[in-house]
Design a protein around this motif. Structure first.
Motif, short mmCIF file in Angstrom:
data_model
loop_
_atom_site.label_atom_id
_atom_site.label_comp_id
_atom_site.label_asym_id
_atom_site.label_seq_id
_atom_site.Cartn_x
_atom_site.Cartn_y
_atom_site.Cartn_z
N LYS A 106 0.83 -1.21 0.00
CA LYS A 106 0.00 0.00 0.00
C LYS A 106 0.87 1.26 0.00
O LYS A 106 0.56 2.24 -0.67
CB LYS A 106 -0.94 -0.01 1.20
N ASP A 157 0.87 4.11 -2.99
CA ASP A 157 0.60 5.53 -2.72
C ASP A 157 1.77 6.45 -3.05
O ASP A 157 1.59 7.65 -3.19
CB ASP A 157 0.27 5.72 -1.22
N ASP A 208 -6.68 -7.61 -0.43
CA ASP A 208 -6.74 -6.20 -0.02
C ASP A 208 -5.89 -5.35 -0.96
O ASP A 208 -6.30 -4.27 -1.39
CB ASP A 208 -6.19 -6.03 1.41
N LYS A 258 -7.54 -4.99 -4.42
CA LYS A 258 -8.65 -4.03 -4.43
C LYS A 258 -8.13 -2.59 -4.25
O LYS A 258 -8.67 -1.66 -4.85
CB LYS A 258 -9.66 -4.38 -3.34
N TYR A 259 -7.10 -2.45 -3.45
CA TYR A 259 -6.55 -1.12 -3.20
C TYR A 259 -5.96 -0.54 -4.50
O TYR A 259 -6.27 0.60 -4.87
CB TYR A 259 -5.47 -1.20 -2.12
N HIS A 296 -6.60 -1.43 -7.54
CA HIS A 296 -7.67 -1.25 -8.51
C HIS A 296 -8.45 0.03 -8.21
O HIS A 296 -8.81 0.79 -9.12
CB HIS A 296 -8.60 -2.47 -8.48
N SER A 297 -8.68 0.30 -6.91
CA SER A 297 -9.45 1.50 -6.54
C SER A 297 -8.71 2.77 -6.93
O SER A 297 -9.30 3.84 -7.05
CB SER A 297 -9.74 1.49 -5.03
N LYS A 298 -7.40 2.66 -7.11
CA LYS A 298 -6.60 3.84 -7.49
C LYS A 298 -6.42 3.91 -9.01
O LYS A 298 -5.59 4.65 -9.50
CB LYS A 298 -5.23 3.76 -6.84
N GLY A 299 -7.10 3.05 -9.72
CA GLY A 299 -7.02 3.06 -11.18
C GLY A 299 -5.76 2.39 -11.72
O GLY A 299 -5.37 2.58 -12.88
N GLU A 332 -11.61 -7.05 -10.46
CA GLU A 332 -10.40 -6.23 -10.23
C GLU A 332 -9.17 -6.85 -10.87
O GLU A 332 -8.15 -6.17 -11.07
CB GLU A 332 -10.13 -6.07 -8.73
#
Ligand code: SF4
Ligand code: SF4
Length: 406
Positions: A159, A163, A186, A189-190, A192-195, A243
């Motif tokens: 993560k 970031d 996790d 999905k993380y 993927h959620s950020k594109g 995802e």
């Protein structure tokens, strides 16, 4: 073939990617004729993503020459990797990238990854060395289209990495056994959620989710209402998740390519039933209970300075427990102990240097586990017995060839 987005640029990659780590071989070399047929057949049937690496011996050159010869470079996307731990200066970066372009017979790379980022320390080193500025410069010039990284570290560092940079994509180890290992669900999905596109490696966990199954696990799969191959169960679990982007499969048998492509055309996301999810859960729990060492057989830990064949040792050790087969100890000794003509590469040869542990993406305590392998697989009499067998082999060679070659 079905397609999903990988990078931020709108690329649509086939959900099945071609893993190029090991092509078929003939007389110890890449069998170019067979490799070409396999690659071209996959392209004709819609596979458009090919994953290789600077460190995969002979892979970039074989792939490059086949794509070039058939005039299909622009029909596919090439992903390849730079090992950050081999790079200390701009000269190193230029040299590796230029070698790759030459091997691949191309002037651009679609997906360029930092190979096996393990943790924040490795990432900080890559930034400090100027590797990211170099890659950005290459991206601005069009030599690299997307920047990403492949990863075997833990969820928390993953993560932080996601970031800390404007990544286009990443590549993680993921399968139904590793759902919560490494980046895990996790991390998937993380990102993927950020594109950020997510490519998947080790979908079959180095082959241990297919092939010969322990009876206990077979019984669980047999509870399912539908009859599916083990490959089908493993790939279906991945493609069920929207995802997931491209799933990389190392395909060097025609039958593997056939089956994987068929599944990549059929399997739709969000179609696994509740009953099926329970079966996956039970299989996973049983596997983890039966398996002694979480080795995937990737061989990143090799070569060992003492000649230990680490994945070989763990594979036999795990199999002995998974299949409860006592004869596997005998095979371990014969094949690994030099009794069939090769070198002695058993666990007992370990000199405890620790080199292998630094390279293992699964963070296995290799030295400790090798001691367990030795204890269980190499009884006191195995050393003298193997010495006698090796001695007999030497004499036999002497009489058949007229000289001792060792
Ligand atoms: S710790 Fe043992 S197995 Fe690992 S590299 Fe050193 S000698 Fe080889
Ligand atoms: S011990 Fe680690 S590096 Fe070596 S083959 Fe197994 S998983 Fe790969």
């Amino acid at each position: 073939m079905q397609y999903r987005r990988v990078g931020k640029n709108g690329d649509e990659a086939s959900i099945l990617g071609y893993g190029c780590m090991r092509f078929p071989t003939k007389n110890g070399k890449t069998d170019m004729e067979r490799t070409e047929k396999q690659i071209m057949s996959a392209i004709e049937r819609g596979v458009n993503y090919f994953d290789t690496a600077y460190l995969y011996i002979g892979s970039e050159a074989a792939l490059g020459s086949i794509l070039h010869k058939n005039g299909v470079r622009n029909k596919v996307m090439i992903a390849t990797k730079i090992p950050p731990y081999l790079v200390n200066s701009r000269k190193d970066m230029e040299s590796i990238l230029n070698t790759q372009l030459e091997r691949l017979k191309t002037d651009y790379i679609d997906y360029y990854l930092l190979h096996a980022l393990q943790d924040i320390k490795g990432w900080e080193k890559a930034k400090a060395n100027g590797l990211m500025s170099f890659l950005e410069e290459m991206k601005a010039k069009g030599v690299i289209r997307n920047i990403g990284f492949s990863y075997h570290g833990d969820k928390n560092d993953f993560k932080v990495l996601i970031d800390d940079y404007n990544w286009d994509f990443c590549q993680i180890q993921y399968n139904y056994i590793d759902e919560t290992n490494q980046a895990g669900v996790d991390g998937l999905k993380y990102a993927h959620s950020k594109g950020i596109g997510v490519a998947i490696m080790e979908p079959l966990r180095g082959g241990s989710l297919v092939g010969k199954m322990p009876d206990e696990i077979k019984k669980i799969w047999n509870k399912a209402k539908v009859n599916r191959s083990y490959v089908d169960w493993a790939l279906r679990w991945l493609w069920n998740q929207p995802e997931v982007g491209v799933v990389l499969s190392g395909m060097n048998e025609e039958s593997h390519i056939e089956e994987n492509i068929k599944l990549a055309c059929e399997v739709k996301p969000n179609t696994i039933t509740e009953d099926e999810h329970s079966i996956y859960k039970e299989v996973k729990e049983t596997y983890l209970r039966l398996m002694k060492v979480g080795c995937t057989g990737c061989a990143y830990c090799l070569p060992c300075p003492a000649g230990v064949n680490i994945p070989f040792c763990f594979s036999y050790y795990n199999s002995k427990h998974l299949f409860k087969n006592k004869h596997l100890r005998f095979q371990y000794l014969m094949f690994g102990g030099g009794a069939t003509g090769g070198r002695n590469s058993l666990a007992s040869k370990c000199i405890d240097c620790g080199k292998c542990e630094k390279a293992c993406p699964q963070h296995i305590e290799i030295r400790k586990d090798l001691k367990n392998v030795k204890k269980e697989m190499e009884p006191w009499w195995s050393g003298p017995l193997l010495s006698i067998i090796r001695g007999v082999l030497k004499i036999k060679r002497f009489f058949t060839r007229g000289k001792i070659t060792e």
